[in-house]
Design an enzyme around this catalytic site. Structure first.
Site, PDB file in Angstrom:
ATOM      1  N   SER A 279       0.823  -1.207   0.000  1.00  0.00           N
ATOM      2  CA  SER A 279       0.000   0.000   0.000  1.00  0.00           C
ATOM      3  C   SER A 279       0.864   1.267   0.000  1.00  0.00           C
ATOM      4  O   SER A 279       1.676   1.444  -0.889  1.00  0.00           O
ATOM      5  CB  SER A 279      -0.932  -0.071   1.206  1.00  0.00           C
ATOM      6  OG  SER A 279      -2.151   0.495   0.888  1.00  0.00           O
ATOM      7  N   LYS A 283       4.125   2.107  -2.448  1.00  0.00           N
ATOM      8  CA  LYS A 283       4.565   3.334  -3.125  1.00  0.00           C
ATOM      9  C   LYS A 283       6.018   3.610  -2.716  1.00  0.00           C
ATOM     10  O   LYS A 283       6.858   3.991  -3.528  1.00  0.00           O
ATOM     11  CB  LYS A 283       3.696   4.533  -2.728  1.00  0.00           C
ATOM     12  CG  LYS A 283       2.165   4.338  -2.866  1.00  0.00           C
ATOM     13  CD  LYS A 283       1.403   5.630  -2.531  1.00  0.00           C
ATOM     14  CE  LYS A 283       0.021   5.443  -1.905  1.00  0.00           C
ATOM     15  NZ  LYS A 283      -1.004   4.790  -2.639  1.00  0.00           N
ATOM     16  N   TRP A 372     -10.223   0.863  -5.162  1.00  0.00           N
ATOM     17  CA  TRP A 372      -9.576   2.113  -4.706  1.00  0.00           C
ATOM     18  C   TRP A 372      -8.155   2.216  -5.269  1.00  0.00           C
ATOM     19  O   TRP A 372      -7.700   3.276  -5.653  1.00  0.00           O
ATOM     20  CB  TRP A 372      -9.596   2.117  -3.178  1.00  0.00           C
ATOM     21  CG  TRP A 372      -9.033   3.324  -2.496  1.00  0.00           C
ATOM     22  CD1 TRP A 372      -7.936   3.369  -1.690  1.00  0.00           C
ATOM     23  CD2 TRP A 372      -9.559   4.665  -2.498  1.00  0.00           C
ATOM     24  NE1 TRP A 372      -7.744   4.640  -1.201  1.00  0.00           N
ATOM     25  CE2 TRP A 372      -8.722   5.454  -1.683  1.00  0.00           C
ATOM     26  CE3 TRP A 372     -10.655   5.266  -3.125  1.00  0.00           C
ATOM     27  CZ2 TRP A 372      -8.940   6.817  -1.465  1.00  0.00           C
ATOM     28  CZ3 TRP A 372     -10.869   6.631  -2.904  1.00  0.00           C
ATOM     29  CH2 TRP A 372     -10.023   7.382  -2.086  1.00  0.00           C
ATOM     30  N   HIS A 422      -8.018  -5.225  -0.692  1.00  0.00           N
ATOM     31  CA  HIS A 422      -6.797  -4.553  -0.238  1.00  0.00           C
ATOM     32  C   HIS A 422      -6.227  -5.304   0.955  1.00  0.00           C
ATOM     33  O   HIS A 422      -6.318  -4.871   2.104  1.00  0.00           O
ATOM     34  CB  HIS A 422      -7.156  -3.114   0.139  1.00  0.00           C
ATOM     35  CG  HIS A 422      -5.973  -2.204   0.197  1.00  0.00           C
ATOM     36  ND1 HIS A 422      -5.216  -1.898  -0.903  1.00  0.00           N
ATOM     37  CD2 HIS A 422      -5.414  -1.522   1.236  1.00  0.00           C
ATOM     38  CE1 HIS A 422      -4.251  -1.066  -0.555  1.00  0.00           C
ATOM     39  NE2 HIS A 422      -4.344  -0.827   0.748  1.00  0.00           N
TER      40      HIS A 422
END
Ligand code: GCU
Length: 441
Positions: A279, A283, A372, A422
């Site tokens: 998540s 990044k 998302w 997720h």
């Protein structure tokens, strides 16, 4: 497990306005009235788009053409001209500048080769310390298979949780963690809880595991730069300059310091270290690997917007959602927020960030229900990034359509979309380990 520390990401409304953006970062540094005006741009937004049919056409900045219009056809042209140009733009417009001022770093090895995991592993723990700020330390937990007869390849995982919450056994370096909610330090065991990283899978396959807690590097809240490693370079909680680094820059910097440590750890083969994070930390591992070629293989897990998902594709989270002054603007350079309502003007997009990792093996993990994070947006970024791997003669997916759930597409640039949301799934670990076997054994 859900990897998100955001209670309900989908409840965050999406920004959309056709007005030309004013300089958002300038507004941030101005007085309170301006802050209120700025915040109002994020209010009353239409809901997040999760309808494929409603995605508007967009055009990506070219990957293989320099700003002077020169087309790049060789690895030399890529390394010498285009890659540095893209790195500079990612720095200026998205993640901010990583400081290079020299600082003193000490490795304090607390223990070495202690029996762990019921005898199947050996455990080493160290603290990376910074004499200039003596209450800062990055704790490093290293586990290697007990039967290893030399340095082993390893997975370095940047974790949301302190070591004790991933491996609860006597002797773990237990101390204080950060609560993002309280913006204060709490005992490690009171940190936000997720499922532990599945260490044993790696040990059983002959790999080392290195765990690092992200809060040791940078506490995850606005103005956290007064508390994290950013302090070493003048971070003081005051509004940042336009191209100043934020949380992701700091987490990436910390990973490079852990790599410095691993280069000195006799149990780890530092030339075969894979890097993973989930998540926001997905990044972060992308940005870490972009800047530091010592990471041999990278696994951004559910990295989404601001990571491996195309920003120009209006689906799922947007830059406006991310850089909302009440959400996660502090992960990025203030300048990134200037593109919240004008994404087409952003000089970079996710395919360019991904291409910085070429030709090193890279595996994107997404989830079919993780709208998302936009799994399709990550697939399309991968497809747009693959010319960088092709330049080096590396294998890339031949498929053009988004793969079905649980159908990994394995080449040097690889993709798996697990069936689910997720969260981490067993298939993720299986694919990662096979991928590591191919490239690091
Ligand atoms: C939020 C945020 C995402 C991020 C995620 C996470 O949902 O909007 O961009 O990836 O938190 O880190 O869990």
């Amino acid at each position: 497990m859900t990897a998100s520390t955001d209670p309900d990401p989908n409840s965050v409304s999406q920004a959309a306005t056709s007005e030309a953006p004013s300089s958002a970062s300038d507004a941030r540094v101005s007085d309170r009235d301006d802050d209120i005006t700025l915040q109002s741009r994020w209010d009353n937004q239409p809901p997040t788009n999760t309808d494929e049919a409603a995605v508007e056409p967009y055009e990506l900045p070219p990957l293989m053409q320099t700003s002077q219009g020169i087309s790049v056809e060789s690895t030399e042209g890529w390394e010498r001209l285009r890659r540095p140009e893209i790195m500079e733009r990612l720095t200026q417009f998205q993640f901010g500048r990583t400081p290079t001022a020299p600082i003193v770093v000490n490795y304090n090895v607390l223990e070495r080769g202690v029996e762990s995991l019921g005898g199947k592993a050996r455990r080493t723990q160290a603290r990376i310390e910074f004499p200039a700020e003596d209450d800062l330390r990055i704790r490093v937990l290293v586990l290697t298979p007990a039967d290893a007869d030399g340095p082993v390849p390893a997975m370095l995982h940047l974790s949301f949780m302190p070591a004790i919450m991933n491996l609860d056994e006597p002797g773990i370096d237990e101390d204080l963690a950060w609560s993002g909610e309280l913006e204060a330090q709490v005992p490690d065991r009171e940190a936000f809880k997720l499922s532990p990283f599945e260490i044993e899978r790696f040990i059983d396959r002959g790999y080392g595991v290195v765990l690092v807690y992200y809060g040791d590097i940078y506490p995850d809240f606005d103005h956290g730069n007064a508390e994290g490693v950013t302090r070493l370079f003048g971070g003081d909680g005051n509004p940042r300059t336009r191209e100043e680094w934020g949380g992701i820059g700091a987490w990436a910097w910390g990973l490079s310091r852990v790599m410095d440590y691993l280069e000195n750890d006799p149990d780890i083969d530092a030339e075969r270290v894979a890097l993973s994070g989930i998540s926001r930390l997905g990044k972060s591992v992308l940005w870490a690997s972009a800047q530091d070629k010592r990471f041999a293989l990278t696994v951004p897990w559910l990295s989404g917007e601001g990571g491996a998902a195309l920003s120009r594709r209006n689906y799922g989270e947007t830059i406006a959602d991310l850089t909302n002054p009440e959400r996660y603007h502090y992960w990025f350079a203030p300048r990134y927020q200037e593109f919240a309502f004008n994404v087409d003007a952003l000089p970079v997009d996710a395919h360019m960030l991904l291409a910085m990792l070429a030709p090193r093996p890279t595996l994107l993990i997404t989830g079919s229900e993780d709208t998302w994070s936009d799994p399709m947006g990550e697939w399309l970024a991968l497809k747009a990034a693959q010319p960088a791997w092709e330049l080096y003669g590396r294998s890339v997916p031949e498929e053009t359509e988004l793969p079905a759930p649980d159908q990994p597409i394995i080449s040097d640039l690889a993709y798996v979309m697990h069936d689910g949301g997720h969260t981490t799934k067993p298939i993720d670990y299986e694919v990662i380990l096979d991928f590591m076997d191919t490239h690091l054994k």
